[in-house]
Design an enzyme around this catalytic site. Structure first.
Site, mmCIF file in Angstrom:
data_model
loop_
_atom_site.group_PDB
_atom_site.id
_atom_site.type_symbol
_atom_site.label_atom_id
_atom_site.label_comp_id
_atom_site.label_asym_id
_atom_site.label_seq_id
_atom_site.Cartn_x
_atom_site.Cartn_y
_atom_site.Cartn_z
ATOM 1 N N CYS A 114 43.140 38.861 47.959
ATOM 2 C CA CYS A 114 42.293 39.784 48.715
ATOM 3 C C CYS A 114 42.885 40.138 50.081
ATOM 4 C CB CYS A 114 40.906 39.165 48.853
ATOM 5 S SG CYS A 114 39.823 40.061 49.944
ATOM 6 N N THR A 154 41.994 29.703 41.426
ATOM 7 C CA THR A 154 43.418 30.082 41.470
ATOM 8 C C THR A 154 43.656 31.579 41.258
ATOM 9 O OG1 THR A 154 43.571 29.374 39.165
ATOM 10 C CG2 THR A 154 44.318 27.800 40.847
ATOM 11 N N LEU A 175 43.797 54.484 40.822
ATOM 12 C CA LEU A 175 43.180 55.563 41.596
ATOM 13 C C LEU A 175 43.358 55.333 43.102
ATOM 14 C CD1 LEU A 175 39.903 56.505 39.687
ATOM 15 C CD2 LEU A 175 42.143 57.546 39.546
ATOM 16 N N HIS A 204 17.023 61.612 59.299
ATOM 17 C CA HIS A 204 17.634 62.899 58.960
ATOM 18 C C HIS A 204 18.548 63.331 60.102
ATOM 19 C CE1 HIS A 204 18.044 66.980 57.464
ATOM 20 N NE2 HIS A 204 17.809 67.399 58.699
HETATM 21 P P1 FAD Z 1 42.673 34.941 44.807
HETATM 22 O O1 FAD Z 1 42.285 35.761 45.956
HETATM 23 O O2 FAD Z 1 43.684 35.492 43.865
HETATM 24 O O3 FAD Z 1 43.196 33.568 45.401
HETATM 25 C C1 FAD Z 1 43.753 32.598 44.593
HETATM 26 C C2 FAD Z 1 44.671 31.748 45.441
HETATM 27 O O4 FAD Z 1 45.027 30.593 44.685
HETATM 28 C C3 FAD Z 1 45.967 32.443 45.806
HETATM 29 O O5 FAD Z 1 46.145 32.425 47.201
HETATM 30 C C4 FAD Z 1 47.055 31.623 45.100
HETATM 31 O O6 FAD Z 1 48.261 31.538 45.838
HETATM 32 C C5 FAD Z 1 46.389 30.268 44.970
HETATM 33 N N1 FAD Z 1 46.867 29.445 43.846
HETATM 34 C C6 FAD Z 1 47.010 29.819 42.545
HETATM 35 N N2 FAD Z 1 47.417 28.761 41.802
HETATM 36 C C7 FAD Z 1 47.526 27.716 42.663
HETATM 37 C C8 FAD Z 1 47.894 26.365 42.490
HETATM 38 N N3 FAD Z 1 48.210 25.865 41.295
HETATM 39 N N4 FAD Z 1 47.925 25.565 43.583
HETATM 40 C C9 FAD Z 1 47.599 26.047 44.813
HETATM 41 N N5 FAD Z 1 47.232 27.328 45.026
HETATM 42 C C10 FAD Z 1 47.195 28.138 43.961
HETATM 43 N N6 FAD Z 1 38.195 43.081 45.267
HETATM 44 C C11 FAD Z 1 37.161 43.568 45.971
HETATM 45 O O7 FAD Z 1 36.061 43.009 45.903
HETATM 46 N N7 FAD Z 1 37.297 44.674 46.776
HETATM 47 C C12 FAD Z 1 38.477 45.329 46.890
HETATM 48 O O8 FAD Z 1 38.566 46.313 47.614
HETATM 49 C C13 FAD Z 1 39.582 44.839 46.154
HETATM 50 N N8 FAD Z 1 40.773 45.447 46.244
HETATM 51 C C14 FAD Z 1 41.842 44.945 45.563
HETATM 52 C C15 FAD Z 1 43.062 45.600 45.656
HETATM 53 C C16 FAD Z 1 44.152 45.130 44.965
HETATM 54 C C17 FAD Z 1 45.471 45.850 45.071
HETATM 55 C C18 FAD Z 1 44.028 43.959 44.165
HETATM 56 C C19 FAD Z 1 45.215 43.413 43.422
HETATM 57 C C20 FAD Z 1 42.822 43.297 44.062
HETATM 58 C C21 FAD Z 1 41.714 43.789 44.758
HETATM 59 N N9 FAD Z 1 40.470 43.173 44.668
HETATM 60 C C22 FAD Z 1 39.409 43.685 45.348
HETATM 61 C C23 FAD Z 1 40.264 41.968 43.852
HETATM 62 C C24 FAD Z 1 40.247 40.714 44.751
HETATM 63 O O9 FAD Z 1 41.448 40.649 45.477
HETATM 64 C C25 FAD Z 1 40.082 39.477 43.888
HETATM 65 O O10 FAD Z 1 38.961 39.621 43.054
HETATM 66 C C26 FAD Z 1 39.880 38.239 44.764
HETATM 67 O O11 FAD Z 1 40.975 38.055 45.610
HETATM 68 C C27 FAD Z 1 39.672 37.017 43.878
HETATM 69 O O12 FAD Z 1 39.492 35.904 44.687
HETATM 70 P P2 FAD Z 1 39.868 34.437 44.171
HETATM 71 O O13 FAD Z 1 39.591 33.529 45.307
HETATM 72 O O14 FAD Z 1 39.252 34.195 42.863
HETATM 73 O O15 FAD Z 1 41.448 34.502 43.900
#
Ligand code: FAD
Ligand code: NAI
Length: 459
Positions: free
Chosen positions: A41, A138, A181, A438
């Site tokens: 994110c 992750t 998009l 408004h």
């Molecule tokens: P992540 O943010 O992916 O974090 C997972 C973390 O775990 C990472 O830092 C990784 O390095 C770490 N990790 C993985 N495996 C291990 C391990 N074995 N040991 C230690 N660390 C590990 N969502 C929105 O709501 N709004 C948006 O505008 C939006 N825009 C986006 C734009 C793009 C280009 C992309 C690709 C995604 C976007 N998203 C958006 C989606 C959003 O980024 C994800 O849904 C969100 O980051 C998921 O959060 P998370 O904590 O599950 O995983």
């Protein structure tokens, strides 16, 4: 004695859970393999993409909107390096802010890759970690066409597309979903020719068909080209550019560009984690299997965010994290993780919450529709939102609001009214007499509600 929690992954799922768990008195360890916190994110997702969407929109204003109102601001040059630098400054500002919050909350931050070495036992940097609870957050990673791997040179994922050093002359994009998009919009505004190849019959297929039609019209008006119902059969890349050999309704054809972005979806990231060694079951698509309380196949081990089933969105990840941690520490949680808002941050934006028409038909629920176009809203005309609309879906029997879509500037900021109505199971009779200031875009929200009962004043 306070309970201990290990959280793997420092994205919006992981770091938010860590802070909440610490607030509730837990001893928290946060293991993140990346050099900064914030996950996809903050580093390569939501934040940098929204920064580039905003900055590139200034070019649209300059070229298309200013001249309309008599402002002659001659364009001299684009310093794309400066734009990228400003994007990175914002990202760095936020990731450092998260590091500060983690420290302030006395969370142990371990920089390293965690992997299971046994049941409820992890290893990172040669150290063994065990705790009362383990939360896996992750995240996810981009899907690449198996016959045309992403190299982040000419064949890009969103990560490469966000970090380009030059504006492409011709950007090919495989997949006209959310990433396609948003990134296509950025580079078109900066002057690139943009061509989409989409497998499905419409753009952003996970949204209402009216959204697909309107967005396609708006994008075509910006001279963006779409090849729908089209399959990429083969791809070639060289130092200079890329070729896509495609098959569509018009037969076989080849597209040439200097870069190609593959935005065909993301998959859960579990590779380095070795979940099977910890007895954790994955489903057929690679998501960590969880029960209704987000518990995995191993008691005391949980999964949240992109790596667990559900929409891959930052707010879904952090809300799951908070709800989980509050339930683990006996705190009555008021978080609702079911009405997940979904936004495309193009100009105009698209924002949706609740059920879609397709959901209602599938569930055999009788419904009626209320719609209001922004061309009939004073503020909509001022903001240039003539093509936008609000659409609400209402249960025909109970008159309860079931879902809503808004397509206009700042649509994302207007969604909370509908979210509250959904959360409180409100009927349209309870919303329709709300007095809205408004002239605002929000007047259209109530007009759409009124329209469901045939009572709209301005339409
Ligand atoms: P992540 O943010 O992916 O974090 C997972 C973390 O775990 C990472 O830092 C990784 O390095 C770490 N990790 C993985 N495996 C291990 C391990 N074995 N040991 C230690 N660390 C590990 N969502 C929105 O709501 N709004 C948006 O505008 C939006 N825009 C986006 C734009 C793009 C280009 C992309 C690709 C995604 C976007 N998203 C958006 C989606 C959003 O980024 C994800 O849904 C969100 O980051 C998921 O959060 P998370 O904590 O599950 O995983
Ligand atoms: P997506 O699921 O939104 O869109 C993928 C598109 O690719 C679909 O239109 C699909 O029909 C098409 N497609 C799939 N395979 C194809 C193929 N072989 N050839 C041509 N087209 C093909 O996925 P996207 O855009 O990669 O984004 C991934 C996820 O990231 C999103 O689902 C979303 O959860 C998250 N995200 C959210 C954002 C936001 O909230 N604004 C912004 C960016 C990403």
């Amino acid at each position: 004695m306070s309970k201990s929690v290990i959280i793997v992954g420092g994205g919006p799922g992981g770091y938010v859970s860590a802070i909440r768990a610490s607030q509730l008195g837990a001893k928290v360890t946060l293991i993140e393999k990346g050099t900064t916190l914030g996950g996809t994110c903050l580093n390569v997702g939501c934040v940098p993409s929204k920064a580039l969407l905003m900055f590139s929109h200034y070019m649209d204003l300059l070229h298309h909107e200013f001249p309309k109102v008599g402002i002659d601001a001659a364009f001299k040059q684009l310093d794309f390096g400066a734009m990228q630098k400003e994007k990175s400054r914002i990202v760095q500002n936020l990731t450092q802010g998260i590091a500060y919050l983690v420290k302030k909350n006395k969370i142990r931050h371990v920089q390293g890759e965690a992997k299971f070495v046994g049941k409820k036992k992890l290893e990172a940097n040669g150290e063994i970690f065990e705790a009362d609870y383990i939360i896996l957050a992750t995240g996810s990673q981009p899907i690449s066409l198996p016959f045309f791997p992403i190299d982040e040179k000419r064949v890009l994922s969103s990560t490469g597309a966000l970090a380009l050093k030059e504006v492409p002359k011709h950007l090919l994009i495989i997949g006209a979903g959310v990433i396609g998009l948003e990134m296509g919009s950025v580079y078109r505004s900066l002057g690139a020719k943009v061509t989409f190849v989409e497998f499905f019959s419409r753009v952003c297929p996970s949204f209402d068909p009216d959204v697909s039609e309107t967005m396609m019209g708006i994008m075509k008006g910006r001279e963006i080209d779409f090849r729908l119902n089209t399959k990429v059969m083969e791809g070639e890349s060289s130092q200079e550019g890329v070729k896509l050999h495609c098959e569509g309704v018009e037969g076989r054809f080849t597209l040439e560009g200097d870069y190609v972005l593959q935005s065909i979806g993301r998959r859960p990231a579990t590779a380095g984690l070795d979940p099977q060694k910890g007895g954790i079951t994955l489903d057929s698509k690679g998501y960590i299997e969880t029960g209704p309380n987000l518990e995995t196949s191993v008691q005391g081990v949980f999964a949240i965010g992109d790596v667990a089933v559900g929409p891959m969105l930052a707010h879904k990840a952090s809300h799951e994290g908070v709800a989980l941690v509050e339930s683990l520490f006996g705190h009555a949680t008021s978080y609702n993780i079911y009405e997940v808002p979904n936004v495309i941050y193009t100009h105009p934006e698209v924002a949706h919450v609740g059920l879609t028409e397709e959901d209602l038909k599938r569930q055999n629920l009788p419904f009626k529709t209320g719609k209001f176009p922004f061309k009939a809203n004073a503020r909509g005309l001022v903001e240039g939102d003539e093509k936008g609309f609000v659409k609400v879906l209402v249960c025909a029997e109970t008159k309860r609001l079931m879902g809503a879509t808004v397509l206009c500037s700042h649509a994302s900021e207007m969604l909370p009214m509908f979210q509250l109505a959904l959360l409180k199971k409100m009927t349209i009779n309870e919303i329709k007499h709300l007095m809205i200031a408004h002239p605002t875009l929000s007047e259209a929200l109530v007009e759409a509600i009124l329209n469901a009962d045939g009572e709209s004043i301005h339409f």
